[in-house]
Design a protein around this motif. Structure first.
Motif, mmCIF file in Angstrom:
data_model
loop_
_atom_site.group_PDB
_atom_site.id
_atom_site.type_symbol
_atom_site.label_atom_id
_atom_site.label_comp_id
_atom_site.label_asym_id
_atom_site.label_seq_id
_atom_site.Cartn_x
_atom_site.Cartn_y
_atom_site.Cartn_z
ATOM 1 N N SER A 86 0.856 -1.184 0.000
ATOM 2 C CA SER A 86 0.000 0.000 0.000
ATOM 3 C C SER A 86 0.894 1.237 0.000
ATOM 4 C CB SER A 86 -0.941 0.007 1.214
ATOM 5 O OG SER A 86 -0.201 0.032 2.413
ATOM 6 N N TYR A 87 0.489 2.246 -0.741
ATOM 7 C CA TYR A 87 1.281 3.476 -0.860
ATOM 8 C C TYR A 87 1.138 4.320 0.399
ATOM 9 C CZ TYR A 87 2.823 8.057 -2.457
ATOM 10 O OH TYR A 87 3.466 9.276 -2.559
ATOM 11 N N LEU A 88 2.275 4.794 0.925
ATOM 12 C CA LEU A 88 2.271 5.617 2.132
ATOM 13 C C LEU A 88 2.487 7.090 1.820
ATOM 14 C CD1 LEU A 88 4.424 3.297 4.448
ATOM 15 C CD2 LEU A 88 1.936 3.550 4.452
ATOM 16 N N TYR A 89 3.684 7.443 1.319
ATOM 17 C CA TYR A 89 3.992 8.850 1.067
ATOM 18 C C TYR A 89 5.234 8.964 0.178
ATOM 19 C CZ TYR A 89 7.593 8.056 4.634
ATOM 20 O OH TYR A 89 8.661 7.551 5.330
ATOM 21 N N GLN A 90 5.496 10.181 -0.263
ATOM 22 C CA GLN A 90 6.685 10.477 -1.063
ATOM 23 C C GLN A 90 7.527 11.510 -0.327
ATOM 24 O OE1 GLN A 90 5.884 12.551 -4.697
ATOM 25 N NE2 GLN A 90 8.009 12.564 -5.379
ATOM 26 N N ASP A 91 8.849 11.336 -0.364
ATOM 27 C CA ASP A 91 9.747 12.365 0.167
ATOM 28 C C ASP A 91 10.966 12.468 -0.751
ATOM 29 O OD1 ASP A 91 11.395 10.215 0.746
ATOM 30 O OD2 ASP A 91 11.063 10.276 2.906
ATOM 31 N N GLY A 92 11.991 13.163 -0.298
ATOM 32 C CA GLY A 92 13.170 13.372 -1.141
ATOM 33 C C GLY A 92 13.906 12.097 -1.496
ATOM 34 N N ASP A 93 13.682 11.023 -0.733
ATOM 35 C CA ASP A 93 14.376 9.761 -0.991
ATOM 36 C C ASP A 93 13.636 8.866 -1.983
ATOM 37 O OD1 ASP A 93 16.427 10.384 0.803
ATOM 38 O OD2 ASP A 93 15.219 9.683 2.500
ATOM 39 N N GLY A 94 12.376 9.181 -2.242
ATOM 40 C CA GLY A 94 11.610 8.327 -3.150
ATOM 41 C C GLY A 94 10.192 8.137 -2.645
ATOM 42 N N PHE A 95 9.610 7.018 -3.032
ATOM 43 C CA PHE A 95 8.226 6.697 -2.686
ATOM 44 C C PHE A 95 8.230 5.554 -1.678
ATOM 45 C CE2 PHE A 95 8.315 8.711 -6.750
ATOM 46 C CZ PHE A 95 7.158 9.471 -6.822
ATOM 47 N N HIS A 96 7.398 5.658 -0.672
ATOM 48 C CA HIS A 96 7.400 4.672 0.408
ATOM 49 C C HIS A 96 6.107 3.859 0.391
ATOM 50 C CE1 HIS A 96 10.980 6.460 2.414
ATOM 51 N NE2 HIS A 96 10.576 7.505 1.718
ATOM 52 N N ALA A 110 12.210 6.855 -7.802
ATOM 53 C CA ALA A 110 11.290 7.521 -8.738
ATOM 54 C C ALA A 110 11.287 6.884 -10.119
ATOM 55 C CB ALA A 110 11.658 9.002 -8.843
ATOM 56 N N ASP A 111 12.447 6.367 -10.567
ATOM 57 C CA ASP A 111 12.469 5.831 -11.940
ATOM 58 C C ASP A 111 11.696 4.517 -12.051
ATOM 59 O OD1 ASP A 111 14.339 4.438 -10.487
ATOM 60 O OD2 ASP A 111 15.829 4.349 -12.083
ATOM 61 N N VAL A 112 11.483 3.822 -10.917
ATOM 62 C CA VAL A 112 10.655 2.611 -10.954
ATOM 63 C C VAL A 112 9.175 3.004 -11.004
ATOM 64 C CG1 VAL A 112 9.940 0.558 -9.647
ATOM 65 C CG2 VAL A 112 12.361 1.170 -9.795
ATOM 66 N N VAL A 113 8.820 4.038 -10.245
ATOM 67 C CA VAL A 113 7.430 4.520 -10.233
ATOM 68 C C VAL A 113 7.075 5.152 -11.579
ATOM 69 C CG1 VAL A 113 5.820 6.124 -9.141
ATOM 70 C CG2 VAL A 113 7.456 4.851 -7.744
#
Length: 202
Positions: A86-96, A110-113
Motif C-alpha cells: 500500500s502506498y504511504l507517502y513520497q519524500d526526497g528519498d523516493g516513494f514509500h 522515482a524511476d521505478v514509479v
C-alpha cells in the motif's frame, strides 16, 4: 529500514518467449543479468523483417541499454515474485510503500514509479515486483477517481455527445473530458494515459 536478513527473497523462474510478447515492466535475463523493460515496441515494415525494440535498465546498477530483435527471436523472460504493497507517502528519498503481508516498509526510487507517480493515492494497493529486496517494477490499478480542478464552463448548445474539452485533474495531469463535465466533478481516468473513462458513481 528493512534489514537484509528480513528482505523478501525472490524466486526467479526464467522462460523463453518471443520478443514481440515482451511488455513494459517485464524482467528479462540477458547474459545472466536481469533487466527491467522500460519500453517495448514492435515494427512491421512493408518490406523486410518485423522487429521489436526493447529499452531496458539493468537492475544491478541502473545502466540503460537498447536491444533490437526479430519479433520471433527468443528472449528469456524472468518471473520475479510480485507482492502487494500500500502506498504511504513520497519524500526526497523516493516513494514509500508498506508490504500488506508483513507490514514492512519499502522505499521505491522515482524511476521505478515513473509515469504512475501522479496517480498514486495514500492507501492505494499496488503490485511491486521484488528482486533481492529491491522493487524493480510496479503495476497500479488501471483506473482511479480524481476531481476536475479546472475546465471550461458548459456552453449552451455544446452538449453534443462526442465533443471533448481540455481539463485539469486534481493530480496535475491534463486530460480531455466531455463538454458537460464541470469543475468539481469527480471522474474516473485510465492510469496508463490519463484518458477519461466515465463520471464517478460516488
Amino acid at each position: 529500514m528493512v534489514r537484509p536478513e528480513n528482505r523478501p527473497r525472490s524466486r526467479i523462474l526464467v522462460v523463453k518467449v518471443i520478443a514481440s510478447q515482451i511488455r513494459k515492466g517485464n524482467i528479462v535475463d540477458l547474459d545472466g543479468k536481469l533487466y527491467v523493460v522500460l519500453n517495448a515496441e514492435s515494427f512491421h515494415p512493408g518490406k523486410g523483417t518485423p522487429t521489436t525494440q526493447i529499452d531496458m535498465r539493468r537492475i544491478s546498477d541502473g545502466v540503460k541499454t537498447q536491444q533490437r530483435y526479430k519479433t520471433t527471436d527468443q528472449v528469456e523472460r524472468a518471473h520475479v515474485e510480485d507482492h502487494e504493497f500500500s502506498y504511504l507517502y513520497q519524500d526526497g528519498d523516493g516513494f514509500h510503500f508498506m508490504n500488506q503481508e508483513n507490514y514492512e516498509q519499502l522505499q521505491v526510487p522515482a524511476d521505478v514509479v515513473g509515469d504512475y507517480a501522479p496517480y498514486l493515492q495514500e492507501g492505494m494497493i499496488v503490485s511491486l515486483a521484488i528482486h533481492e529486496g529491491i522493487a524493480v517494477s510496479m503495476e497500479i490499478p488501471q483506473k482511479v477517481t480524481l476531481e476536475i480542478t479546472d475546465t471550461e464552463p458548459v456552453v449552451k448548445g455544446q452538449t453534443a455527445s462526442g465533443s471533448f474539452k481540455p481539463a485539469m485533474l486534481s493530480n496535475g495531469v491534463r486530460t480531455m473530458v466531455p463538454t458537460h463535465i464541470v469543475t468539481g466533478t469527480r471522474v474516473v481516468v485510465n492510469t496508463a494515459d490519463g484518458s477519461y473513462v466515465e463520471r464517478a458513481k460516488d
